[in-house]
Design a protein around this motif. Structure first.
Motif, PDB file in Angstrom:
ATOM      1  N   ARG A  64       0.855  -1.187   0.000  1.00 26.31           N
ATOM      2  CA  ARG A  64       0.000   0.000   0.000  1.00 26.31           C
ATOM      3  C   ARG A  64       0.894   1.241   0.000  1.00 26.31           C
ATOM      4  O   ARG A  64       1.523   1.574   1.003  1.00 26.31           O
ATOM      5  CB  ARG A  64      -0.935  -0.021   1.216  1.00 26.31           C
ATOM      6  N   ILE A  65       0.927   1.912  -1.135  1.00 22.46           N
ATOM      7  CA  ILE A  65       1.844   3.033  -1.337  1.00 22.46           C
ATOM      8  C   ILE A  65       1.038   4.290  -1.621  1.00 22.46           C
ATOM      9  O   ILE A  65       0.054   4.254  -2.370  1.00 22.46           O
ATOM     10  CB  ILE A  65       2.784   2.744  -2.530  1.00 22.46           C
ATOM     11  N   VAL A  66       1.437   5.396  -1.016  1.00 19.31           N
ATOM     12  CA  VAL A  66       0.882   6.702  -1.372  1.00 19.31           C
ATOM     13  C   VAL A  66       2.025   7.578  -1.862  1.00 19.31           C
ATOM     14  O   VAL A  66       3.176   7.396  -1.461  1.00 19.31           O
ATOM     15  CB  VAL A  66       0.144   7.372  -0.190  1.00 19.31           C
ATOM     16  N   ALA A  67       1.695   8.524  -2.738  1.00 20.55           N
ATOM     17  CA  ALA A  67       2.761   9.306  -3.362  1.00 20.55           C
ATOM     18  C   ALA A  67       2.290  10.709  -3.699  1.00 20.55           C
ATOM     19  O   ALA A  67       1.108  10.950  -3.947  1.00 20.55           O
ATOM     20  CB  ALA A  67       3.230   8.601  -4.643  1.00 20.55           C
ATOM     21  N   THR A  68       3.244  11.652  -3.701  1.00 19.08           N
ATOM     22  CA  THR A  68       2.990  13.006  -4.181  1.00 19.08           C
ATOM     23  C   THR A  68       4.074  13.369  -5.181  1.00 19.08           C
ATOM     24  O   THR A  68       5.119  12.727  -5.247  1.00 19.08           O
ATOM     25  CB  THR A  68       3.020  14.043  -3.034  1.00 19.08           C
ATOM     26  N   GLY A  69       3.828  14.426  -5.944  1.00 24.67           N
ATOM     27  CA  GLY A  69       4.822  14.879  -6.915  1.00 24.67           C
ATOM     28  C   GLY A  69       4.229  14.978  -8.307  1.00 24.67           C
ATOM     29  O   GLY A  69       3.308  14.237  -8.668  1.00 24.67           O
ATOM     30  N   PRO A 122      -1.066   3.249   4.716  1.00 25.22           N
ATOM     31  CA  PRO A 122      -0.017   2.878   3.754  1.00 25.22           C
ATOM     32  C   PRO A 122       1.139   2.119   4.403  1.00 25.22           C
ATOM     33  O   PRO A 122       1.390   2.250   5.606  1.00 25.22           O
ATOM     34  CB  PRO A 122       0.465   4.236   3.232  1.00 25.22           C
ATOM     35  N   ASP A 123       1.850   1.320   3.582  1.00 26.22           N
ATOM     36  CA  ASP A 123       3.097   0.668   4.014  1.00 26.22           C
ATOM     37  C   ASP A 123       4.294   1.577   3.752  1.00 26.22           C
ATOM     38  O   ASP A 123       5.327   1.461   4.395  1.00 26.22           O
ATOM     39  CB  ASP A 123       3.326  -0.642   3.239  1.00 26.22           C
ATOM     40  N   LEU A 124       4.149   2.465   2.746  1.00 25.59           N
ATOM     41  CA  LEU A 124       5.261   3.320   2.341  1.00 25.59           C
ATOM     42  C   LEU A 124       4.699   4.620   1.757  1.00 25.59           C
ATOM     43  O   LEU A 124       3.708   4.609   1.035  1.00 25.59           O
ATOM     44  CB  LEU A 124       6.124   2.611   1.278  1.00 25.59           C
TER      45      LEU A 124
END
Length: 572
Positions: A310-315, A367-369
């Motif tokens: 479970r990954i969340v991201a910005t950018g 999330p995991d990361l």
């Protein structure tokens, strides 16, 4: 000119040894030469090498071969402890009956042709000026050298013949047929398998999706992947099972069901065959092993989970990079992107966590990361408390970002496959556009937002213009790149300072369906008589998905005159 009529005269060859602490300007050894037909071939023998020409950077893979005119200065850098580049300088002639005429090899100057390392080793084997540890001569060659010591002239002749072979291998890439439609159909089924591996997939179903009969699909699938469809699917399921075994307390029966196996015992047997360990033993080994630790862009030591699901991201580009390697985050900072990017149809089921990752929204997704290309320093402690949080620099090039992110998730091979595919597509599109522009033309990319005008540095659409198409920035734009500025807002009275031989003007889609805005009209008028192309601002990203899709519409962009607009229509 055909490669068969090319004759070369080797002038010089040497091996460049690069280290990260010594950023040396590497000028061609014959920069004082007035011969217009003198060229230098650079061959990268290691990964992690960057080439800068006119302050435009290219990340090179192992086996990249780039041809440059000797008048072209350049800089080579590396992120590795040590990297090597073979350099050969030569004169090129066209054989016309009994006459040698100065000529240019039928290759794209400044473009990386990627050859397999095995071909390069074969071509350069026995060259004593190349480090023995890089290219080993075979035993027979070494015995021959002892029995018949080569003279200087014979060595030069052999090296010249090997150089001609390498140029020929590069030219073969030019004549290679473009990927057939069926090859693209197989790629679509691969993407489907990545997303639906847990479903009851059959070869018949996948073949039907690709529009082929089973035997034809299986044959082409193996050509593309090197594996049978069933073996590929099994390995894919086992990879996901590894992730669950490292982070889940579910029973083997439940884990096998979640990854698409109907039979727990068949799952265990195939898992053992592919990993060398039964599933539970593998899980125990993972738990005993130490977590991998990396240093993020802020210099912080981050312990990565063994398998982040479970990954969340910005950018600005992070989401496109994750999707390009088959990773679908459970949340992303898509506040402004969701209505702009060309892959917005892929964002429907991804919750928005805010531009910089709002802790309240992130925590709900468990999330995991957390991967941050855009962040708020004050929020970092709260995000760190939710899950391991990595901050990385979005200012690096597309290839460098993609390789970095792929390395985090053990998907480096997928990233390299994308890079190979992209470089092949660039080479073909440059040949297709050969009559539309001249590599080395000065170009500028403008962005119009309402009444504001911006000039892009080396980001967004400009990355494709400068890195892939071979345009050069104007002096003013070049200064932006040197200063590390992604863009700058300018006034109307400064437009002419940035004007290039060719100008690309980006306009938001919502401003393209109405009467031509006065700002755009005024800008185009001030750019006259230079060539102007109007492009929808949705193409102003440099993530892998956008750059790959952009290549398919470049012919339309170059075909349009003045105020004819090229929209970034949403694609599947």
């Amino acid at each position: 000119m055909q490669m068969a009529s090319l004759y070369i005269q080797l002038q010089q060859r040497d091996l460049l040894q690069l280290t990260p602490l010594e950023e040396t300007n590497h000028h061609n050894p014959s920069t004082k030469s007035k011969d217009a037909n003198e060229y230098t071939l650079l061959i990268t023998l290691d990964h992690g090498i960057r080439l800068l020409t006119n302050n435009i950077s290219q990340d090179l893979s192992q086996g990249s071969c780039i041809l440059l005119p000797t008048q072209q200065s350049y800089i080579l850098k590396t992120i590795k402890e040590q990297a090597h580049v073979a350099r050969l300088t030569f004169l090129a002639f066209q054989v016309d009956q009994l006459t040698l005429l100065p000529a240019c090899p039928p290759l794209i100057l400044g473009f990386p042709y990627r050859l397999s390392l095995s071909n390069i080793k074969l071509a350069l084997a026995g060259e004593d000026w190349v480090a023995p540890s890089l290219l080993q001569s075979n035993k027979q060659n070494r015995l021959q050298e002892k029995k018949y010591p080569p003279t200087h002239h014979s060595k030069l002749a052999v090296t010249q013949a090997r150089l001609q072979l390498i140029l020929g291998l590069m030219a073969q890439l030019e004549s290679a047929p473009p990927p057939v439609q069926s090859d693209q159909a197989v790629q679509r089924t691969l993407s489907y398998m990545e997303q639906h591996y847990y479903e009851d997939l059959t070869v018949e179903f996948l073949a039907e999706m690709a529009g082929m009969v089973r035997w034809q699909y299986s044959k082409l699938f193996k050509l593309v992947t090197g594996k049978k469809p069933t073996d590929y699917l099994t390995e894919l399921r086992v990879q996901h099972a590894k992730r669950l075994l490292s982070s889940s307390t579910e029973t083997l029966r439940e884990i096998s069901r979640q990854v698409g196996f109907k039979d727990e015992y068949y799952f265990s047997r195939r898992f053992h065959q592919l990993t060398g360990h039964p599933p539970r033993e593998y899980a125990n080994i993972l738990r005993r092993s130490r977590q991998r630790t990396i240093t993020d862009s802020l210099g912080r030591q981050i312990s990565l989970p063994d398998a982040a699901a479970r990954i969340v991201a910005t950018g600005t580009n992070t989401l496109g990079e994750l999707l390009a390697i088959g990773i679908h985050p459970v949340g992303a900072g898509i506040t402004t992107m969701k209505s702009q990017v060309i892959y917005r149809n892929k964002l429907h089921h991804i919750p928005d966590i805010g531009l910089q990752g709002a802790p309240e929204q992130v925590s709900l997704l468990k999330p995991d990361l957390i991967l941050l290309g855009n962040y708020n320093e004050q929020q970092l402690p709260r995000l760190d408390a939710i899950a391991p949080t990595i901050v990385y620099r979005e200012s690096t090039s597309t290839f460098e970002r993609l390789r970095y992110i792929a390395g985090l998730f053990g998907r480096s091979r997928t990233a390299e496959q994308w890079i190979d595919r992209y470089e092949d597509s660039v080479r073909r599109i440059r040949r297709q556009l050969a009559d539309d522009y001249i590599a080395g033309e000065r170009a500028t990319v403008y962005l119009v937002l309402g009444k504001n005008i911006y000039v892009m540095g080396q980001t967004g659409f400009a990355a494709t213009v400068y890195e892939s198409l071979g345009f050069r920035p104007t002096e003013s734009v070049n200064q932006l790149i040197v200063d590390g500025r992604p863009w700058i807002q300018i006034d109307f009275n400064k437009i002419t300072q940035y004007t290039g031989d060719r100008n690309f003007v980006m306009v938001p889609q919502e401003e393209m369906n109405v009467h031509i805005p006065s700002t755009l009209q005024s800008l185009v008028g001030m750019l006259a008589p230079s060539k102007v192309h109007i492009v929808e601002a949705g193409w102003n990203y440099d993530d892998p998905l956008t750059r790959e899709r952009l290549l398919t519409v470049l012919p339309s962009i170059f075909a349009k005159d003045r105020l004819a607009l090229v929209p970034a229509n949403e694609k599947k």
